[in-house]
Design a protein around this motif. Structure first.
Motif, short mmCIF file in Angstrom:
data_model
loop_
_atom_site.label_atom_id
_atom_site.label_comp_id
_atom_site.label_asym_id
_atom_site.label_seq_id
_atom_site.Cartn_x
_atom_site.Cartn_y
_atom_site.Cartn_z
N ASP A 78 30.99 39.60 40.07
CA ASP A 78 31.73 38.37 39.82
C ASP A 78 33.19 38.72 39.56
OD1 ASP A 78 33.01 36.23 38.37
OD2 ASP A 78 31.03 35.40 37.90
N LEU A 79 34.05 38.38 40.51
CA LEU A 79 35.48 38.73 40.38
C LEU A 79 36.13 38.11 39.15
CD1 LEU A 79 36.76 38.50 44.06
CD2 LEU A 79 36.61 40.56 42.65
N TYR A 96 51.12 40.36 43.06
CA TYR A 96 50.78 40.37 44.48
C TYR A 96 49.29 40.63 44.65
CZ TYR A 96 50.58 41.78 49.37
OH TYR A 96 50.26 41.88 50.69
N GLN A 97 48.58 39.70 45.26
CA GLN A 97 47.14 39.78 45.51
C GLN A 97 46.90 39.56 47.00
OE1 GLN A 97 44.73 40.53 43.20
NE2 GLN A 97 46.37 40.80 41.70
N PRO A 98 46.68 40.63 47.79
CA PRO A 98 46.55 40.47 49.24
C PRO A 98 45.27 39.76 49.69
CG PRO A 98 46.22 42.76 48.62
CD PRO A 98 46.66 42.03 47.39
N ALA A 99 44.20 39.82 48.92
CA ALA A 99 42.94 39.17 49.32
C ALA A 99 42.16 38.76 48.07
CB ALA A 99 42.11 40.10 50.20
N PRO A 100 42.68 37.81 47.28
CA PRO A 100 42.07 37.50 45.99
C PRO A 100 40.65 36.97 46.05
CG PRO A 100 43.75 35.88 46.55
CD PRO A 100 43.82 36.97 47.58
N ARG A 103 39.00 40.77 46.52
CA ARG A 103 39.35 41.81 45.57
C ARG A 103 40.52 41.37 44.71
NH1 ARG A 103 41.50 43.19 50.24
NH2 ARG A 103 39.66 44.22 51.06
N ARG A 104 40.60 41.93 43.51
CA ARG A 104 41.72 41.66 42.60
C ARG A 104 42.38 42.97 42.25
NH1 ARG A 104 39.63 36.75 40.29
NH2 ARG A 104 38.91 35.67 42.16
N VAL A 105 43.68 42.99 42.32
CA VAL A 105 44.44 44.19 41.99
C VAL A 105 44.96 44.04 40.56
CG1 VAL A 105 46.34 45.71 42.64
CG2 VAL A 105 45.14 44.38 44.41
N CYS A 115 41.37 48.22 41.85
CA CYS A 115 40.87 46.98 42.43
C CYS A 115 39.46 46.68 41.94
CB CYS A 115 40.83 47.07 43.95
SG CYS A 115 42.47 47.21 44.71
N LEU A 116 39.24 45.42 41.61
CA LEU A 116 37.90 44.91 41.38
C LEU A 116 37.49 44.27 42.70
CD1 LEU A 116 38.52 43.21 37.93
CD2 LEU A 116 37.48 45.44 38.36
N CYS A 117 36.39 44.72 43.29
CA CYS A 117 36.01 44.31 44.65
C CYS A 117 34.59 43.77 44.68
CB CYS A 117 36.06 45.51 45.59
SG CYS A 117 37.61 46.41 45.60
N LEU A 118 34.41 42.73 45.48
CA LEU A 118 33.05 42.30 45.77
C LEU A 118 32.40 43.37 46.63
CD1 LEU A 118 33.60 38.52 46.54
CD2 LEU A 118 32.63 39.54 44.46
N PRO A 119 31.08 43.59 46.48
CA PRO A 119 30.40 44.61 47.28
C PRO A 119 30.58 44.32 48.77
CG PRO A 119 28.98 43.81 45.54
CD PRO A 119 30.18 42.92 45.56
N ARG A 120 30.74 45.37 49.52
CA ARG A 120 30.89 45.24 50.97
C ARG A 120 29.52 45.18 51.63
NH1 ARG A 120 35.48 49.72 51.01
NH2 ARG A 120 37.20 48.37 50.45
#
Length: 122
Positions: A78-79, A96-100, A103-105, A115-120
């Motif tokens: 959960d982001l 700057y958040q390229p793909a919020p 993922r969160r930077v 980065c906090l990332c959703l599983p791929r």
């Protein structure tokens, strides 16, 4: 056949205790060793070490001066919840958040981006 295994990850900082405590809390580790110069966090498969560097300057992201050198991608379910907990522990959300939505930077207390990332998906 592997020649080596990852034993530790070391991050530079100006205050090893603050940085190590942040990562220990965020990742569920324990402080395993410490001195005036470094603090080691034992995690299930690796040691994360925070080491004091004279005249430490944090990286700037997304700019590259000084360069970030390394960053961690952490998988989360959960982001929003993970971001809130990281901020509560001392992280700062980057402007700057390229793909919020994926993922969160954030910056750790010493200024390292992670980065906090959703599983791929495979």
């Amino acid at each position: 056949m592997a020649v080596a295994y990852l034993g530790s990850i070391t991050v530079d900082c100006d205050d090893p205790a603050v940085l190590a405590n942040f990562w220990a809390e965020l990742l569920g580790g324990v402080i395993a060793a410490s001195s005036e110069k470094f603090v080691g966090v034992k995690l299930p498969h690796v040691i994360l070490t925070a080491i004091r560097i004279p005249n430490y300057q944090p990286p700037f992201w997304p700019d590259q001066n000084p360069p970030k050198q390394i960053h961690l991608d952490l998988s989360v379910a959960d982001l929003d919840a993970a971001q809130a907990e990281a901020v509560r522990l001392g992280a700062r959300l980057c402007d700057y958040q390229p793909a919020p939505d994926k993922r969160r930077v954030l910056l750790d207390p010493a200024g390292h981006p992670f980065c906090l990332c959703l599983p791929r998906s495979p």
